[in-house]
Design a protein around this motif. Structure first.
Motif, PDB file in Angstrom:
ATOM      1  N   HIS A 142       0.805  -1.224   0.000  1.00 13.45           N
ATOM      2  CA  HIS A 142       0.000   0.000   0.000  1.00 13.45           C
ATOM      3  C   HIS A 142       0.833   1.268   0.000  1.00 13.45           C
ATOM      4  CE1 HIS A 142      -3.672  -2.206   0.312  1.00 13.45           C
ATOM      5  NE2 HIS A 142      -3.267  -2.848   1.373  1.00 13.45           N
ATOM      6  N   ALA A 143       2.052   1.216   0.517  1.00 12.66           N
ATOM      7  CA  ALA A 143       2.821   2.447   0.636  1.00 12.66           C
ATOM      8  C   ALA A 143       3.223   3.031  -0.724  1.00 12.66           C
ATOM      9  CB  ALA A 143       4.043   2.220   1.518  1.00 12.66           C
ATOM     10  N   PRO A 144       3.880   2.265  -1.622  1.00 11.04           N
ATOM     11  CA  PRO A 144       4.383   2.893  -2.863  1.00 11.04           C
ATOM     12  C   PRO A 144       3.419   2.769  -4.032  1.00 11.04           C
ATOM     13  CG  PRO A 144       5.340   0.735  -2.649  1.00 11.04           C
ATOM     14  CD  PRO A 144       4.364   0.914  -1.501  1.00 11.04           C
TER      15      PRO A 144
ATOM     16  N   VAL B 223       2.070   3.156  -9.973  1.00  8.94           N
ATOM     17  CA  VAL B 223       1.214   3.629 -11.064  1.00  8.94           C
ATOM     18  C   VAL B 223       2.020   4.520 -12.004  1.00  8.94           C
ATOM     19  CG1 VAL B 223      -0.782   5.057 -11.612  1.00  8.94           C
ATOM     20  CG2 VAL B 223      -0.902   3.404  -9.742  1.00  8.94           C
ATOM     21  N   LYS B 224       2.820   5.429 -11.454  1.00 12.62           N
ATOM     22  CA  LYS B 224       3.667   6.289 -12.293  1.00 12.62           C
ATOM     23  C   LYS B 224       4.609   5.452 -13.136  1.00 12.62           C
ATOM     24  CE  LYS B 224       3.989  10.559  -9.615  1.00 12.62           C
ATOM     25  NZ  LYS B 224       4.905  11.395  -8.832  1.00 12.62           N
ATOM     26  N   PHE B 225       5.224   4.449 -12.514  1.00  7.95           N
ATOM     27  CA  PHE B 225       6.176   3.590 -13.221  1.00  7.95           C
ATOM     28  C   PHE B 225       5.473   2.848 -14.358  1.00  7.95           C
ATOM     29  CE2 PHE B 225       8.507  -0.460 -13.614  1.00  7.95           C
ATOM     30  CZ  PHE B 225       9.749   0.059 -13.957  1.00  7.95           C
ATOM     31  N   ASP B 226       4.264   2.341 -14.091  1.00 10.36           N
ATOM     32  CA  ASP B 226       3.510   1.634 -15.131  1.00 10.36           C
ATOM     33  C   ASP B 226       3.181   2.567 -16.289  1.00 10.36           C
ATOM     34  OD1 ASP B 226       3.578  -0.749 -13.863  1.00 10.36           O
ATOM     35  OD2 ASP B 226       1.579  -0.618 -12.981  1.00 10.36           O
ATOM     36  N   LEU B 227       2.768   3.796 -15.986  1.00 11.95           N
ATOM     37  CA  LEU B 227       2.426   4.728 -17.062  1.00 11.95           C
ATOM     38  C   LEU B 227       3.658   5.069 -17.897  1.00 11.95           C
ATOM     39  CD1 LEU B 227      -0.005   7.135 -15.197  1.00 11.95           C
ATOM     40  CD2 LEU B 227      -0.573   5.435 -16.943  1.00 11.95           C
TER      41      LEU B 227
ATOM     42  N   MET C 157       4.401   2.090 -20.099  1.00 10.28           N
ATOM     43  CA  MET C 157       3.460   1.976 -21.210  1.00 10.28           C
ATOM     44  C   MET C 157       3.763   3.026 -22.276  1.00 10.28           C
ATOM     45  SD  MET C 157      -0.260   0.873 -19.768  1.00 10.28           S
ATOM     46  CE  MET C 157      -0.366   2.050 -18.437  1.00 10.28           C
ATOM     47  N   GLY C 158       4.140   4.227 -21.855  1.00  7.43           N
ATOM     48  CA  GLY C 158       4.499   5.264 -22.824  1.00  7.43           C
ATOM     49  C   GLY C 158       5.725   4.877 -23.628  1.00  7.43           C
ATOM     50  N   ILE C 159       6.742   4.347 -22.946  1.00  6.37           N
ATOM     51  CA  ILE C 159       7.953   3.915 -23.655  1.00  6.37           C
ATOM     52  C   ILE C 159       7.618   2.771 -24.603  1.00  6.37           C
ATOM     53  CG2 ILE C 159      10.191   2.805 -23.325  1.00  6.37           C
ATOM     54  CD1 ILE C 159      10.439   4.419 -20.713  1.00  6.37           C
TER      55      ILE C 159
END
Length: 49
Positions: free
Chosen positions: A14-16, A21-25, A28-30
Motif C-alpha cells: 500500500h505504501a508505494p 502507477v507512475k512507473f507503469d504509465l 506503457m508510454g515507452i
C-alpha cells in the motif's frame, strides 16, 4: 506471527502505490513509442523493398 506478515504486506503493497502507477504509465508510454517505431520501420521496409 500472522499479524507481522500482514503488516509487512501492508507496508510493501500500500505504501508505494502511486510510484507503481507512475512507473507503469512511464513503461506503457515507452512501450507505445517503441511499438510505433517498430511499426513505422516495418511499413517503410515493406514499401522500400
Amino acid at each position: 506471527m500472522k499479524t507481522q506478515q500482514i503488516s509487512n504486506w501492508d507496508k510493501t503493497v500500500h505504501a508505494p502505490f502511486r510510484k507503481v502507477v507512475k512507473f507503469d504509465l512511464i513503461c506503457m508510454g515507452i512501450g507505445a513509442m517503441i511499438g510505433m517505431g517498430a511499426g513505422a520501420y516495418l511499413v517503410a521496409s515493406n514499401l522500400l523493398g
